[in-house]
Motif scaffolding. Structure first.
Motif, PDB file in Angstrom:
ATOM      1  N   GLY A  12     -42.989  40.837 -61.695  1.00  0.00           N
ATOM      2  CA  GLY A  12     -41.904  41.443 -61.351  1.00  0.00           C
ATOM      3  C   GLY A  12     -41.015  41.229 -62.666  1.00  0.00           C
ATOM      4  N   ASN A  13     -40.025  42.192 -62.813  1.00  0.00           N
ATOM      5  CA  ASN A  13     -39.170  42.352 -63.965  1.00  0.00           C
ATOM      6  C   ASN A  13     -37.653  42.479 -63.422  1.00  0.00           C
ATOM      7  N   TRP A  14     -37.175  41.308 -62.970  1.00  0.00           N
ATOM      8  CA  TRP A  14     -35.877  41.175 -62.320  1.00  0.00           C
ATOM      9  C   TRP A  14     -34.802  41.721 -63.288  1.00  0.00           C
ATOM     10  N   LYS A  15     -34.835  41.762 -64.311  1.00  0.00           N
ATOM     11  CA  LYS A  15     -33.749  42.457 -65.286  1.00  0.00           C
ATOM     12  C   LYS A  15     -32.337  41.581 -64.874  1.00  0.00           C
ATOM     13  N   MET A  16     -31.295  41.908 -65.169  1.00  0.00           N
ATOM     14  CA  MET A  16     -29.942  41.303 -65.016  1.00  0.00           C
ATOM     15  C   MET A  16     -29.628  41.164 -63.354  1.00  0.00           C
ATOM     16  N   GLY A  98     -40.008  43.830 -75.976  1.00  0.00           N
ATOM     17  CA  GLY A  98     -39.782  45.035 -76.154  1.00  0.00           C
ATOM     18  C   GLY A  98     -39.671  45.793 -75.034  1.00  0.00           C
ATOM     19  N   HIS A  99     -38.855  45.399 -74.016  1.00  0.00           N
ATOM     20  CA  HIS A  99     -38.739  46.457 -72.885  1.00  0.00           C
ATOM     21  C   HIS A  99     -37.995  47.588 -73.616  1.00  0.00           C
ATOM     22  N   SER A 100     -38.041  48.845 -72.789  1.00  0.00           N
ATOM     23  CA  SER A 100     -37.444  50.084 -73.475  1.00  0.00           C
ATOM     24  C   SER A 100     -35.881  49.746 -73.321  1.00  0.00           C
ATOM     25  N   GLU A 101     -35.282  48.871 -72.454  1.00  0.00           N
ATOM     26  CA  GLU A 101     -34.019  48.753 -72.166  1.00  0.00           C
ATOM     27  C   GLU A 101     -33.338  47.795 -73.400  1.00  0.00           C
ATOM     28  N   ARG A 102     -34.000  46.853 -73.837  1.00  0.00           N
ATOM     29  CA  ARG A 102     -33.917  46.128 -74.959  1.00  0.00           C
ATOM     30  C   ARG A 102     -34.007  46.921 -76.420  1.00  0.00           C
ATOM     31  N   TYR A 170     -47.460  49.733 -70.011  1.00  0.00           N
ATOM     32  CA  TYR A 170     -47.306  51.075 -70.295  1.00  0.00           C
ATOM     33  C   TYR A 170     -46.281  51.196 -69.526  1.00  0.00           C
ATOM     34  N   GLU A 171     -44.933  51.545 -69.986  1.00  0.00           N
ATOM     35  CA  GLU A 171     -43.695  51.964 -69.161  1.00  0.00           C
ATOM     36  C   GLU A 171     -43.016  53.347 -69.716  1.00  0.00           C
ATOM     37  N   PRO A 172     -43.504  54.491 -68.942  1.00  0.00           N
ATOM     38  CA  PRO A 172     -42.930  55.710 -69.583  1.00  0.00           C
ATOM     39  C   PRO A 172     -41.310  55.263 -69.191  1.00  0.00           C
ATOM     40  N   TRP A 174     -38.966  57.557 -68.783  1.00  0.00           N
ATOM     41  CA  TRP A 174     -38.691  58.614 -67.789  1.00  0.00           C
ATOM     42  C   TRP A 174     -38.990  58.192 -66.470  1.00  0.00           C
ATOM     43  N   ALA A 175     -39.796  56.939 -66.296  1.00  0.00           N
ATOM     44  CA  ALA A 175     -40.266  56.627 -64.921  1.00  0.00           C
ATOM     45  C   ALA A 175     -39.493  55.459 -64.430  1.00  0.00           C
ATOM     46  N   ILE A 176     -38.653  54.647 -65.556  1.00  0.00           N
ATOM     47  CA  ILE A 176     -37.975  53.443 -65.171  1.00  0.00           C
ATOM     48  C   ILE A 176     -36.634  53.694 -64.343  1.00  0.00           C
ATOM     49  N   GLY A 177     -36.773  53.168 -63.164  1.00  0.00           N
ATOM     50  CA  GLY A 177     -35.542  53.025 -62.476  1.00  0.00           C
ATOM     51  C   GLY A 177     -35.278  54.399 -61.785  1.00  0.00           C
ATOM     52  N   THR A 178     -36.071  55.321 -61.911  1.00  0.00           N
ATOM     53  CA  THR A 178     -35.737  56.914 -61.768  1.00  0.00           C
ATOM     54  C   THR A 178     -36.329  56.983 -60.324  1.00  0.00           C
ATOM     55  N   GLY A 215     -46.022  50.370 -65.553  1.00  0.00           N
ATOM     56  CA  GLY A 215     -44.634  50.176 -64.916  1.00  0.00           C
ATOM     57  C   GLY A 215     -43.693  51.154 -64.974  1.00  0.00           C
ATOM     58  N   GLY A 216     -42.865  51.391 -63.926  1.00  0.00           N
ATOM     59  CA  GLY A 216     -42.009  52.586 -63.914  1.00  0.00           C
ATOM     60  C   GLY A 216     -42.037  52.949 -62.347  1.00  0.00           C
ATOM     61  N   SER A 217     -41.097  52.543 -61.533  1.00  0.00           N
ATOM     62  CA  SER A 217     -40.970  53.113 -60.401  1.00  0.00           C
ATOM     63  C   SER A 217     -42.073  52.811 -59.678  1.00  0.00           C
ATOM     64  N   MET A 218     -43.067  51.792 -59.636  1.00  0.00           N
ATOM     65  CA  MET A 218     -44.227  51.292 -58.963  1.00  0.00           C
ATOM     66  C   MET A 218     -43.529  50.782 -57.475  1.00  0.00           C
ATOM     67  N   ASN A 219     -44.079  51.278 -56.525  1.00  0.00           N
ATOM     68  CA  ASN A 219     -43.661  50.734 -55.303  1.00  0.00           C
ATOM     69  C   ASN A 219     -44.831  50.836 -54.105  1.00  0.00           C
ATOM     70  N   GLY A 235     -49.322  45.585 -62.396  1.00  0.00           N
ATOM     71  CA  GLY A 235     -47.927  46.499 -62.650  1.00  0.00           C
ATOM     72  C   GLY A 235     -46.770  45.449 -62.970  1.00  0.00           C
ATOM     73  N   LEU A 236     -45.888  46.060 -63.723  1.00  0.00           N
ATOM     74  CA  LEU A 236     -44.414  45.470 -64.151  1.00  0.00           C
ATOM     75  C   LEU A 236     -43.729  46.173 -63.213  1.00  0.00           C
ATOM     76  N   ILE A 237     -43.083  45.492 -62.521  1.00  0.00           N
ATOM     77  CA  ILE A 237     -42.220  46.239 -61.397  1.00  0.00           C
ATOM     78  C   ILE A 237     -40.581  45.633 -61.239  1.00  0.00           C
ATOM     79  N   GLY A 238     -39.871  46.656 -61.453  1.00  0.00           N
ATOM     80  CA  GLY A 238     -38.462  46.392 -61.504  1.00  0.00           C
ATOM     81  C   GLY A 238     -38.085  46.324 -60.113  1.00  0.00           C
ATOM     82  N   GLY A 239     -37.349  47.417 -59.524  1.00  0.00           N
ATOM     83  CA  GLY A 239     -36.550  47.647 -58.337  1.00  0.00           C
ATOM     84  C   GLY A 239     -37.390  46.988 -56.967  1.00  0.00           C
ATOM     85  N   ALA A 240     -38.580  47.311 -57.066  1.00  0.00           N
ATOM     86  CA  ALA A 240     -39.439  46.660 -55.871  1.00  0.00           C
ATOM     87  C   ALA A 240     -39.846  45.396 -55.728  1.00  0.00           C
TER      88      ALA A 240
HETATM   89  P1  PGA Z   1     -38.488  50.098 -61.982  1.00  0.00           P
HETATM   90  O1  PGA Z   1     -38.592  49.105 -63.490  1.00  0.00           O
HETATM   91  O2  PGA Z   1     -39.923  49.529 -61.342  1.00  0.00           O
HETATM   92  O3  PGA Z   1     -37.502  49.700 -61.294  1.00  0.00           O
HETATM   93  O4  PGA Z   1     -38.849  51.329 -62.436  1.00  0.00           O
HETATM   94  C1  PGA Z   1     -39.685  48.671 -64.247  1.00  0.00           C
HETATM   95  C2  PGA Z   1     -39.451  48.096 -65.553  1.00  0.00           C
HETATM   96  O5  PGA Z   1     -38.433  48.390 -66.065  1.00  0.00           O
HETATM   97  O6  PGA Z   1     -40.165  47.204 -65.822  1.00  0.00           O
END
Ligand code: PGA
Length: 257
Positions: A12-16, A98-102, A170-172, A174-178, A215-219, A235-240
């Motif tokens: 899980g990647n909880w971010k902020m 090196g997360h894309s947000e960073r 691998y986190e495209p 365009w798929a992160i949080g979208t 990673g990228g909207s995995m649910n 998976g590297l999972i944000g929202g879920a």
């Molecule tokens: P997401 O984030 O699952 O919310 O798309 C993944 C990530 O940024 O690591």
């Protein structure tokens, strides 16, 4: 995934997100629904300040704790930064690098990513190295070249015995949080190309032992199909990963393959 050669890792990647109190609550809720046996490693990467709370809360669940960043210098006058040794000393096992947000908001580049990978490995942490293309780059058909460059730069100067300790995500972008996921085929194609780049750098043995996540909207809906791909090892999972029930469903999907 391919359990014969490498670990499956659901991280899980909880971010902020989440306070220490919410971290504890998440662990309590998770405990009630977590499967007894797991055929995958589970990691939660959380904000620095919540790491002690996470370590306490996740210990019984055998969930490893990761950080979301570090600074590459070992110590010194770098106000506000956190070193690899500080994380290691707490009991942290993984660190996202090196997360894309960073890269997007905090000016990280392939050069700083490489320095951070070295710092993490030096301290005995497992870096989760994030790579991925933007939509524009995908449409320009430069995805494979870009990813190969990101992977080569991240591993520059890393010897083979340490390369084995790295995880690549691998986190495209365009798929992160979208809510837009790469198709299972798209995800596997790029994860396979990442493995080919690692093979080119270190040979077949190292390449087949490195865990490569998507990673990228995995649910819970798409996890099983993504994880069934031969080169997608987790998976590297944000929202879920912020919701115990959804996170457990993804762990269950990894358990079934
Ligand atoms: P997401 O984030 O699952 O919310 O798309 C993944 C990530 O940024 O690591």
């Amino acid at each position: 995934m391919n359990r014969r050669y490498r670990k499956t890792i659901i991280a899980g990647n909880w971010k902020m997100n989440k306070t220490a109190t919410e971290t504890k609550k998440f662990a309590e809720d998770l405990k009630a629904i977590m499967p007894k046996a797991k055929w995958c490693d589970v990691v939660i990467c959380c904000p620095f300040v919540n790491i002690p709370a996470a370590l306490r809360a996740f210990k019984d669940l055998r969930i490893a704790v990761g950080a979301e960043n570090l600074f590459y210098e070992p110590s010194g006058a770098y106000t506000g930064e956190v070193s690899a040794d500080m994380l290691k000393d707490l009991g942290v096992k993984y660190v996202i690098i090196g997360h894309s947000e960073r890269r997007q908001y905090f000016g990280e580049t392939d050069v700083t990513v490489n320095k951070k990978v070295h710092a993490a490995l030096e301290a005995g942490l497992h870096p989760i190295i994030c790579v991925g293309e933007s939509l524009e780059q995908r449409e320009m058909n430069i995805t494979m070249d870009l990813i190969a460059l990101q992977v080569k730069s991240a591993f520059a100067g890393v010897p083979a015995e340490k390369a084995r300790k790295c995880v690549v995500a691998y986190e495209p972008i365009w798929a992160i949080g979208t809510g837009k996921t790469a198709t299972a085929e798209q995800a596997n194609e790029v994860c396979n190309a990442i493995r080919a780049t690692i093979r080119h750098l270190y040979g077949a043995r190292v390449a087949r032992s490195v865990t490569i996540q998507y990673g990228g909207s995995m649910n819970p809906k798409n996890a099983a199909e993504l994880l069934a791909q031969p080169d997608v090892d987790g998976g590297l999972i944000g929202g879920a990963a912020l919701k115990p029930d959804q996170f457990v469903e993804i762990i269950n999907a990894a358990n079934q393959e």
